[in-house]
Design a protein around this motif. Structure first.
Motif, PDB file in Angstrom:
ATOM      1  N   PRO A  83      25.892  53.581  32.069  1.00 59.37           N
ATOM      2  CA  PRO A  83      26.547  52.445  32.730  1.00 59.37           C
ATOM      3  C   PRO A  83      25.725  51.166  32.663  1.00 59.37           C
ATOM      4  N   GLY A  84      26.384  50.072  32.283  1.00 63.55           N
ATOM      5  CA  GLY A  84      25.698  48.786  32.208  1.00 63.55           C
ATOM      6  C   GLY A  84      25.279  48.288  33.576  1.00 63.55           C
ATOM      7  N   CYS A  85      26.096  48.577  34.595  1.00 63.45           N
ATOM      8  CA  CYS A  85      25.752  48.219  35.965  1.00 63.45           C
ATOM      9  C   CYS A  85      26.404  49.217  36.914  1.00 63.45           C
ATOM     10  N   ALA A  86      26.053  49.130  38.186  1.00 60.64           N
ATOM     11  CA  ALA A  86      26.516  50.133  39.155  1.00 60.64           C
ATOM     12  C   ALA A  86      28.038  50.202  39.245  1.00 60.64           C
ATOM     13  N   SER A  87      28.702  49.043  39.116  1.00 61.39           N
ATOM     14  CA  SER A  87      30.157  49.015  39.287  1.00 61.39           C
ATOM     15  C   SER A  87      30.916  49.604  38.104  1.00 61.39           C
ATOM     16  N   THR A  88      30.220  49.910  36.999  1.00 62.46           N
ATOM     17  CA  THR A  88      30.909  50.510  35.847  1.00 62.46           C
ATOM     18  C   THR A  88      30.545  51.989  35.662  1.00 62.46           C
ATOM     19  N   VAL A  89      29.938  52.584  36.692  1.00 61.38           N
ATOM     20  CA  VAL A  89      29.625  54.019  36.634  1.00 61.38           C
ATOM     21  C   VAL A  89      30.918  54.820  36.489  1.00 61.38           C
ATOM     22  N   SER A 260      44.152  46.332  40.976  1.00 57.86           N
ATOM     23  CA  SER A 260      43.713  44.932  41.060  1.00 57.86           C
ATOM     24  C   SER A 260      43.810  44.425  42.492  1.00 57.86           C
ATOM     25  N   PHE A 261      44.962  44.656  43.125  1.00 52.21           N
ATOM     26  CA  PHE A 261      45.132  44.196  44.511  1.00 52.21           C
ATOM     27  C   PHE A 261      44.227  44.968  45.464  1.00 52.21           C
ATOM     28  N   PHE A 262      44.134  46.278  45.245  1.00 49.65           N
ATOM     29  CA  PHE A 262      43.286  47.105  46.102  1.00 49.65           C
ATOM     30  C   PHE A 262      41.818  46.704  45.953  1.00 49.65           C
ATOM     31  N   GLY A 263      41.374  46.528  44.700  1.00 52.75           N
ATOM     32  CA  GLY A 263      39.989  46.135  44.430  1.00 52.75           C
ATOM     33  C   GLY A 263      39.659  44.788  45.043  1.00 52.75           C
ATOM     34  N   THR A 275      31.370  48.077  43.313  1.00 51.88           N
ATOM     35  CA  THR A 275      31.056  49.498  43.087  1.00 51.88           C
ATOM     36  C   THR A 275      31.935  50.395  43.949  1.00 51.88           C
ATOM     37  N   ILE A 276      32.021  50.082  45.244  1.00 49.92           N
ATOM     38  CA  ILE A 276      32.868  50.869  46.147  1.00 49.92           C
ATOM     39  C   ILE A 276      34.326  50.744  45.731  1.00 49.92           C
ATOM     40  N   ALA A 277      34.739  49.534  45.330  1.00 50.58           N
ATOM     41  CA  ALA A 277      36.131  49.313  44.901  1.00 50.58           C
ATOM     42  C   ALA A 277      36.486  50.202  43.716  1.00 50.58           C
ATOM     43  N   PRO A 308      39.368  51.809  37.621  1.00 45.96           N
ATOM     44  CA  PRO A 308      38.097  51.189  38.027  1.00 45.96           C
ATOM     45  C   PRO A 308      37.826  49.849  37.345  1.00 45.96           C
ATOM     46  N   GLU A 309      38.290  49.695  36.095  1.00 46.61           N
ATOM     47  CA  GLU A 309      38.048  48.432  35.388  1.00 46.61           C
ATOM     48  C   GLU A 309      38.821  47.277  36.017  1.00 46.61           C
ATOM     49  N   SER A 310      40.060  47.542  36.459  1.00 50.20           N
ATOM     50  CA  SER A 310      40.835  46.507  37.155  1.00 50.20           C
ATOM     51  C   SER A 310      40.211  46.209  38.509  1.00 50.20           C
ATOM     52  N   ALA A 311      39.845  47.284  39.226  1.00 49.34           N
ATOM     53  CA  ALA A 311      39.343  47.133  40.596  1.00 49.34           C
ATOM     54  C   ALA A 311      38.007  46.406  40.656  1.00 49.34           C
ATOM     55  N   ASN A 312      37.068  46.755  39.745  1.00 44.87           N
ATOM     56  CA  ASN A 312      35.736  46.139  39.875  1.00 44.87           C
ATOM     57  C   ASN A 312      35.753  44.645  39.542  1.00 44.87           C
ATOM     58  N   ASN A 313      36.605  44.235  38.593  1.00 40.82           N
ATOM     59  CA  ASN A 313      36.701  42.797  38.282  1.00 40.82           C
ATOM     60  C   ASN A 313      37.422  42.034  39.384  1.00 40.82           C
ATOM     61  N   ALA A 314      38.468  42.643  39.954  1.00 43.44           N
ATOM     62  CA  ALA A 314      39.171  41.999  41.072  1.00 43.44           C
ATOM     63  C   ALA A 314      38.248  41.895  42.286  1.00 43.44           C
ATOM     64  N   ALA A 315      37.450  42.949  42.516  1.00 38.33           N
ATOM     65  CA  ALA A 315      36.529  42.963  43.660  1.00 38.33           C
ATOM     66  C   ALA A 315      35.424  41.916  43.511  1.00 38.33           C
ATOM     67  N   SER A 316      34.951  41.716  42.270  1.00 39.96           N
ATOM     68  CA  SER A 316      33.903  40.707  42.057  1.00 39.96           C
ATOM     69  C   SER A 316      34.439  39.310  42.381  1.00 39.96           C
ATOM     70  N   THR A 317      35.735  39.101  42.116  1.00 34.63           N
ATOM     71  CA  THR A 317      36.376  37.826  42.490  1.00 34.63           C
ATOM     72  C   THR A 317      36.554  37.764  44.004  1.00 34.63           C
ATOM     73  N   GLY A 318      37.013  38.892  44.587  1.00 31.09           N
ATOM     74  CA  GLY A 318      37.227  38.938  46.030  1.00 31.09           C
ATOM     75  C   GLY A 318      35.961  38.720  46.836  1.00 31.09           C
ATOM     76  N   SER A 319      34.815  39.100  46.269  1.00 35.38           N
ATOM     77  CA  SER A 319      33.550  38.959  47.006  1.00 35.38           C
ATOM     78  C   SER A 319      33.176  37.496  47.249  1.00 35.38           C
ATOM     79  N   PHE A 320      33.859  36.573  46.534  1.00 31.93           N
ATOM     80  CA  PHE A 320      33.598  35.142  46.767  1.00 31.93           C
ATOM     81  C   PHE A 320      34.259  34.657  48.056  1.00 31.93           C
ATOM     82  N   VAL A 321      35.229  35.425  48.603  1.00 31.66           N
ATOM     83  CA  VAL A 321      35.886  35.022  49.852  1.00 31.66           C
ATOM     84  C   VAL A 321      34.887  34.981  51.000  1.00 31.66           C
TER      85      VAL A 321
END
Length: 518
Positions: A83-89, A260-263, A275-277, A308-321
């Protein structure tokens, strides 16, 4: 709000800022591809470069590096199970089996499309709902977080094969035990450190992930004798098509939308993150799948890769909230970005809308451009990236070892982490030989810390009473969902047994009728 959006759009489309988006996405993608480095390392490398830039350009560059690293982290997960990073495990669970089936091109293309969709949906929701979502994230209390983590742990069945539920539960408990190593946050007392200063901060998730996946895979390859193969894993002609058929698109489209929405919603919650997403979305998809589909998860299921690929990218955007609207970093990566914002003299929080609308809106709008750049950048590179699979095993194995160990060392600059990796790799190899699944251990580890902290806070606030589990409607609702999620596999087993009994009875009755007619 409209004036702020127009100000942000004007700032985002400035040629220099568009260049920052491209540079950030490009740098993030390639740093993310290197096993172990991930977005935190990528952003840390960018901080000295951003000092000479204005705040909007600097944050746009770092945001591009952040979601670029998560976008690119899937590549090494799919191709070499590192894995390149934790969120892509989680991406490796079904991405690597697809590569082994000579469908690496399709796996990388699906990861790119899923990441683009997840990031785009996240950016659009963020654009219109950031203020409202900030209130939602503030309404979550410690009891709600505890219930959410319990719900997450019920997804353990998603990471276990048929007949391996008990082994998966044992590995989850093992992961929860590892998560307790370090200082107890509530009391400040060191636990299970064996008087070793290096264990006071606990064990790094990245270290655990790299040891249980990348290094264990290398050891298993050596034990199987495959390390002596001079020929490559596969030739370039057999990498498979990058195209997805209409049936495959229809098959994964609902998964991508849901995840995507869930992530994004998981990413909005402070402390949750990509990662959790990715773990939770994978578990959710497997639980929603039919019996035939469930059997494919972990063996190269397209839904298992898309979720997981949809969720981790959506979550990285959501973390800016929480970062931009509340000034609360949701992850280690956004904590670094918070420090960069403060260094610019900008205080993230509710006043950011009013005081610096150009920074707030330009970062959000640049995310949409960034996702387009990532898709355009990654799709043409897939045939070249896939050449990793053409490298002969005697060369590829040392490379995986080098990048895995270097990646973990560069995070802490501590040789103890490398020693710890070796110990965990030995344990993981032994468990793998006994057919214990590794994913439940990672799930237990990553949720264990948040679970314990919020349980301690909830018990403190309720004077040691467990009434907090049903006093708040939100907590009670999440706990009911967790109980239902636990009972679902049992109900499915009971229904399957009933069906078998009914089939046996019907067959027996038919046989009796045949005997009577004779």
């Amino acid at each position: 709000m409209f004036d702020g959006m127009m100000s942000g759009l004007t700032t985002a489309v400035m040629p220099f800022n568009l260049l920052m988006v491209i540079v950030g996405c490009f740098a993030g993608t390639f740093i993310g591809m290197l096993p172990g480095l991930g977005p935190i390392s990528a952003i840390a490398l960018m901080i000295p470069i951003t000092y000479g830039l204005d705040p909007s350009s600097g944050i746009i560059l770092m945001a591009g590096v952040y979601y670029g690293a998560i976008f690119g982290g899937s590549t090494s997960s799919i191709l070499i199970n590192a894995p390149g990073c934790a969120s892509t495990v989680v991406t490796a669970f079904d991405g690597y089996p697809l590569a082994q089936k000579k469908q690496a091109g399709k796996a990388l293309a699906l990861a790119a499309y899923s990441s683009f969709t997840g990031g785009t949906i996240g950016a659009l929701v963020l654009l219109f709902a950031a203020p409202a979502l900030a209130k939602v994230s503030l309404s979550f209390q410690s009891s709600d977080y505890f219930a959410l983590m319990i719900l997450g742990l019920t997804a353990v069945a998603a990471f276990s094969g048929k007949g391996q539920v008990l082994k998966a539960l044992m590995m989850t408990v093992f992961g929860l035990m590892i998560a307790t190593v370090g200082i107890d946050v509530m009391s400040g007392i060191p636990r299970f450190t064996f008087d070793n200063v290096d264990l006071i901060d606990g064990i790094s998730f990245l270290l655990l992930a790299m040891a249980t996946f990348a290094l264990t895979e290398v050891v298993m390859t050596v034990l199987r004798g495959e390390h002596k193969q001079e020929e490559p894993q596969m030739d370039m002609d057999s990498l498979g098509s990058m195209k997805l058929s209409k049936e495959e698109v229809k098959h994964v489209a609902p998964t991508v939308g849901r995840s995507s929405f869930f992530g994004f919603l998981v990413g909005v919650l402070p402390g949750a993150g990509a990662t959790i997403a990715s773990f939770l979305s994978y578990g959710m998809e497997r639980n929603l799948a039919s019996k035939e589909e469930k059997a494919k998860f972990g063996k190269g299921a397209l839904r298992g890769l898309a979720a997981p690929e949809s969720a981790n990218n959506a979550a990285s955007t959501g973390s800016f909230v929480p970062l931009l609207t509340l000034g609360i970093p949701g992850s280690g990566t956004t904590a670094i970005m918070l420090g960069a914002l403060i260094a610019y003299g900008i205080q993230p929080g509710p006043r950011l809308f009013v005081d610096n609308p150009d920074v707030f809106w330009s970062v959000i709008i640049s995310m949409y451009f960034g996702n387009i750049v990532l898709l355009i950048l990654n799709l043409p590179l897939i045939p070249y990236i896939s050449r990793l699979l053409v490298i002969p095993r005697p060369i590829l194995i040392p490379l995986i070892l080098f990048f895995s160990i270097t990646g973990v060392y560069l995070v802490s600059f501590n040789t103890f982490d490398i020693q710890m990796m070796v110990i965990i790799t030995v344990i993981a190899t032994f468990l793998k030989l006994l057919h214990f699944p590794m994913a439940p251990m990672l799930l237990g580890f990553i949720l264990g810390d948040i679970l314990e902290k919020n349980l301690s806070r909830s018990l403190t606030l309720s004077d040691g009473s467990y009434a907090f589990l049903w006093e708040r409607p939100l907590t009670l609702t999440i706990m009911i969902c967790a109980v239902l999620a636990l009972l679902m596999p049992l109900f499915s087993m009971w229904r399957e047994k009933r069906r078998q009994v009914n089939t046996a009875d019907a067959t027996e009755a038919a046989d009796e009728e045949m005997e009577i007619s004779k």
